[in-house]
Scaffold this motif. Structure first.
Motif: not given
Length: 543
Positions: A173-176, A186-189, A220-226
């Protein structure tokens, strides 16, 4: 305290996906939760007014659907017999326009919930234990956000969501990013990983059977460390490249697909081919890559090349426009996809998405480098292409032009000529398009700028009065071509074209409905679209 009557309302707008928030609320209240009686409606279903409701929930989506959302809230208040304390409103628009909703006098007492229902139910819903509100003692329960969606409520309505045979979930959830045009911060942080995808999919399958697709709504799933672990989990769930689903009792298997429906970030994809190599191991279709402005050209183009190298040949992208860009910026992005299609042997479908402020209740925003008339022209072109910009070179040239100068000229065409271009270019016995081009060709560059200002200054119904404001005789002579045809003349034109059988359906987009965008706003307030609804399958085309 079971057997309470719970009403769930989704406003009557068109949308692609079922309301995930209401589905989770239904699970919370339903037979596996509080054991209440749950009813779901879409729009204003007056049959519910004959019953007494203990609580009414209304979801919201796009801020520009404020009118239909307001109608749903008014209806919810009526269904609650005027008891505002029984009505709860949440979702995207209610969060992004929170103060506007709160300030409406007729809605005083309604609870407008901002953000996700990620706290225990009584906390998220702002329930008052002192007033002994329904389930106000549920201060330690599982957050509604973490409940398994109740797919059963979808069968209670007649509306057909284009995407419904799918597991709907998030892995993050959220985005970098902090993009100014986006409501996600604003919605998810801040971006963060969520619960186990496997547990969600297995729970849905146990309760509602296997689903064909996996729709992941990450921002932005590709920004996840996982990221690698997430892709591995998707593979383990049976969504490997080329996989099919054979349901019990079915004779034929159906192709499965994974869709990160919010797109993936080219600025990360371009850094290392490993991202595309990983994505190529799952049945992703299409691969959506955002291309929000021309400044992203280099990372976008590199990401597309990496995708092609790893066998990902069905791509789609969102193209933001009407923000800080101008028509030339949008044209060059669309044109680049045509070149990439030809050079790499892939298919890239583009979906121009008009920027609207996330707190504006209508679609009237005009970007600083666009004009009102150009935006309407582009909307009409996209209506003819069903919102899709295909990479087929000949189709693109005819719809949008071969150069930016062509595109600029098309955007300045009279709207009747754009919407009925097939007729005016090929069939019109009076050759009105030819007469228009003759008059238009006499305009200087300054005349064209003045013409665009005039056409953007008022509604089309007032174009007939613009001649008195013309700056030159050349502008005055071309203005009559812009006066809209009467409905009677349009009907006659369409019937004649239908009888001639000369209208084609354009190129085969080879793009399923469930792979298209959530909302392109193509038919919003369009009298031409509504007028032609009774003419069967026949329609006009740009190409």
């Amino acid at each position: 305290m079971a057997n309470k009557n719970i009403l769930l309302i989704e406003p009557g707008y068109k949308n692609k996906y079922p309301p995930l928030g209401l589905m989770k609320i239904a699970q919370y209240h339903g037979p596996r939760g509080k054991r209440d009686r749950v009813r779901f409606i879409k729009g204003l279903d007056t049959s519910v007014l004959a019953e007494a409701w203990d609580r009414v929930y209304v979801t919201t989506l796009f801020s520009f659907e404020y009118t239909k959302t307001a109608q749903a809230i008014d209806f919810a208040l009526e269904a609650a017999n005027g008891h505002a304390d029984k009505v709860f409103v949440g979702g995207i628009a209610a969060s992004l326009m929170h103060e506007r909703f709160l300030s409406e006098p007729r809605w005083q007492g309604i609870r407008f919930v901002k953000g996700l229902l990620s706290e225990p139910p009584a906390v998220s819903l702002q329930l008052d234990d002192f007033a002994e509100e329904l389930y106000s003692d549920d201060i330690d329960g599982l957050p509604i956000e973490d409940h398994v969606p109740d797919y059963g409520i979808i069968d209670q309505i007649d509306y057909e969501y284009p995407v419904r045979d799918a597991y709907f979930a998030y892995t993050t959830r959220g985005c970098i990013r902090k993009c100014r045009f986006c409501g996600v911060p604003a919605l998810e942080g801040q971006q963060r990983d969520t619960y186990s995808l496997t547990s969600v999919v297995e729970a849905i399958e146990k309760l509602y059977g296997p689903k064909k697709d996996l729709i992941l709504m990450d921002n932005n799933v590709v920004a996840s460390a996982r990221f690698k672990d997430i892709v591995a989990e998707i593979r383990d769930l049976g969504f490997t490249s080329g996989t099919k689903l054979l349901r019990k009792g079915a004779r034929t298997a159906v192709q499965r697909r994974v869709d990160f429906n919010q797109g993936v970030d080219a600025r990360i994809l371009c850094k290392d081919p490993v991202y595309l190599r990983e994505l190529a191991t799952i049945c992703i279709s299409p691969l959506r890559i955002a291309f929000d402005h021309l400044g992203l050209r280099r990372p976008y183009e590199r990401a597309v090349r990496y995708a092609a190298e790893h066998g990902l040949t069905r791509l789609s992208n969102y193209m933001l426009y009407n923000f800080h860009d101008d028509p030339a910026d949008l044209f060059e992005r669309m044109r680049l996809n045509v070149r990439l299609n030809e050079k790499l042997g892939i298919r890239v479908w583009s979906f121009p998405m008009r920027y609207l402020p996330t707190d504006r209740p209508d679609r009237g925003h005009v970007g600083e480098k666009w004009t009102r008339y150009q935006l309407r022209s582009l909307q009409l072109i996209l209506q003819a292409t069903h919102g899709v910009v295909t990479g087929a070179p000949e189709f693109f040239k005819r719809a949008f032009g071969d150069t930016f100068e062509d595109f600029e000229r098309i955007l300045l065409l009279p709207h009747d000529f754009i919407f009925n271009r097939d007729w005016f270019e090929r069939l019109d016995p009076d050759d009105r398009l030819g007469a228009y081009y003759e008059a238009f060709g006499k305009l200087s560059a300054a005349d064209r700028r003045d013409l665009l200002v005039l056409l953007s200054s008022c509604d089309a119904r007032d174009f007939g009065a613009l001649a008195d404001r013309a700056t030159t005789e050349a502008v005055r002579r071309v203005l009559p071509f812009y006066v809209p045809m009467t409905k009677e003349k349009l009907y006659a034109l369409w019937e004649m074209q239908k009888k001639l059988g000369k209208s084609d359906d354009g190129p085969n987009m080879e793009l399923a409905e469930d792979e298209r965008v959530e909302d392109a706003g193509l038919d919003q307030d369009d009298p031409r679209s509504s007028a032609r609804a009774g003419l069967g399958r026949h329609r006009s085309h740009v190409a």
